[in-house]
Design a protein around this motif. Structure first.
Motif, PDB file in Angstrom:
ATOM      1  N   SER A  76       0.852  -1.178   0.000  1.00 25.87           N
ATOM      2  CA  SER A  76       0.000   0.000   0.000  1.00 25.87           C
ATOM      3  C   SER A  76       0.891   1.233   0.000  1.00 25.87           C
ATOM      4  O   SER A  76       1.185   1.809   1.054  1.00 25.87           O
ATOM      5  N   TRP A 119      -4.814   5.232  -0.528  1.00 27.70           N
ATOM      6  CA  TRP A 119      -5.967   4.858  -1.350  1.00 27.70           C
ATOM      7  C   TRP A 119      -5.654   3.745  -2.353  1.00 27.70           C
ATOM      8  O   TRP A 119      -6.537   3.338  -3.131  1.00 27.70           O
ATOM      9  N   ARG A 155      -4.353  11.444  -5.271  1.00 26.93           N
ATOM     10  CA  ARG A 155      -5.265  10.531  -5.972  1.00 26.93           C
ATOM     11  C   ARG A 155      -5.391  10.821  -7.471  1.00 26.93           C
ATOM     12  O   ARG A 155      -6.300  10.334  -8.120  1.00 26.93           O
ATOM     13  N   GLU A 195      -7.875  11.360 -13.464  1.00 32.12           N
ATOM     14  CA  GLU A 195      -9.264  10.898 -13.420  1.00 32.12           C
ATOM     15  C   GLU A 195      -9.658  10.029 -14.614  1.00 32.12           C
ATOM     16  O   GLU A 195     -10.845   9.760 -14.810  1.00 32.12           O
ATOM     17  N   TRP A 226     -14.068  -4.254 -12.126  1.00 30.81           N
ATOM     18  CA  TRP A 226     -14.452  -3.013 -11.465  1.00 30.81           C
ATOM     19  C   TRP A 226     -15.434  -3.355 -10.353  1.00 30.81           C
ATOM     20  O   TRP A 226     -16.461  -3.994 -10.580  1.00 30.81           O
ATOM     21  N   PRO A 275     -17.486  -1.223  -7.478  1.00 33.37           N
ATOM     22  CA  PRO A 275     -17.793   0.135  -7.012  1.00 33.37           C
ATOM     23  C   PRO A 275     -17.635   0.245  -5.505  1.00 33.37           C
ATOM     24  O   PRO A 275     -17.580  -0.750  -4.781  1.00 33.37           O
ATOM     25  N   ASP A 276     -17.543   1.497  -5.030  1.00 34.78           N
ATOM     26  CA  ASP A 276     -17.372   1.737  -3.597  1.00 34.78           C
ATOM     27  C   ASP A 276     -18.557   1.230  -2.793  1.00 34.78           C
ATOM     28  O   ASP A 276     -18.409   0.789  -1.654  1.00 34.78           O
ATOM     29  N   GLY A 277     -19.761   1.294  -3.381  1.00 32.37           N
ATOM     30  CA  GLY A 277     -20.944   0.835  -2.681  1.00 32.37           C
ATOM     31  C   GLY A 277     -21.990   0.333  -3.647  1.00 32.37           C
ATOM     32  O   GLY A 277     -22.184   0.903  -4.716  1.00 32.37           O
TER      33      GLY A 277
END
Length: 265
Positions: free
Chosen positions: A106, A110, A136, A228, A242, A244-246
């Motif tokens: 890490s 992030w 990021r 991005e 992929w 997703p975060d949620g």
């Protein structure tokens, strides 16, 4: 002094940090294709996991890490006794777990990765190399899976992953005002170059092993996040997904909350 087919004396390997002899095209320690320090230093804010070198690591650097197990004097994971110089426990005789058996990285908060030795494998033939910036806006993730049927593919995978990651770190980014098409072209070119250097690193491992009939080899999958935009490239049957975060991925092709982005090559 420069060499047309190698690096100057005293250059350090971008993958493992070992000092390179003048004119070498591949690192004798890890097999990585060599990238000049000036290229790696072009993005000083990019962080990658620190690689212990020299006296800080057991004999043989990453090769020893992958094969000999824990360092002498470490605690045996099975009986809690002391690990001997040969990498085996002095009490129960079992081989000590290696850093590569359960390996995590890490470089920034992030970005993270983890891989483990397969249940039926003697070594962890997966390898990864990660890097990124704290803001990021730039990130690199490379995963290479050693081909189990070819001996020493764990070494090829590690060398390929680190060489490819170093190449992507040195590739830089396009100006903020650049068009999406320009950014895509730049990222695609950087990934193609990284794949070529990763392949050269794997071939370099084969050369160091005397060019065996069953040459060590690996797959390649890499993700490059730059300003991005995420660009992915791959060779072989390692896949990118992929998640997703949620919640589930919003696609008819998604399964188990994630979506497969690549097709086995």
């Amino acid at each position: 002094m420069s060499e047309s087919h190698g690096v100057p004396l005293g250059t350090q390997c971008p993958s493992c940090g070992v000092s390179i002899a003048g004119g070498d095209a591949f690192c004798e320690n890890c097999g990585a294709a060599l990238v000049p320090d000036s290229a790696v230093a072009a993005r000083p804010a990019v962080r990658a996991p620190e690689r212990a070198t020299g006296a800080d690591r057991a004999t043989g650097a990453d090769e020893a890490m992958a094969r000999a197990g824990a360092r002498a004097g470490a605690t045996c994971a099975w009986c809690k006794s002391v690990v001997l110089d040969d990498g085996f426990c002095g009490e129960c005789g079992r081989r000590a777990l290696s850093e590569r058996d359960h390996w995590s990285e890490s470089p920034v908060g992030w970005i993270g990765g983890v891989c483990d030795k397969g249940i039926v494998h003697a070594r962890n033939e997966d390898a990864m190399a990660l890097a990124g910036t704290e803001d990021r806006m730039f990130g690199v993730l490379v995963v290479c899976d050693g081909v189990s049927s070819a001996p020493d593919s764990d070494r090829a995978a590690l060398a390929a992953a680190r060489a490819a990651c170093a190449a992507l770190v040195s590739s830089g980014t396009q100006p903020v005002e650049a068009s999406d098409a320009t950014v895509i072209d730049h990222n695609a070119g950087a990934l193609l170059n990284a794949a070529r250097l990763g392949n050269a690193a794997a071939v370099g491992v084969a050369h160091m092993l005397g060019n065996p009939t069953e040459a060590p080899s690996c797959t390649f999958v890499a993700a490059l996040l730059a300003d991005e935009m995420l660009t992915i490239a791959w060779c072989g049957d390692s896949r990118a997904y992929w998640l997703p975060d949620g919640g589930p991925a919003q696609s008819a092709a998604s399964q188990d909350g994630g979506e497969q982005l690549t097709v086995d090559h």
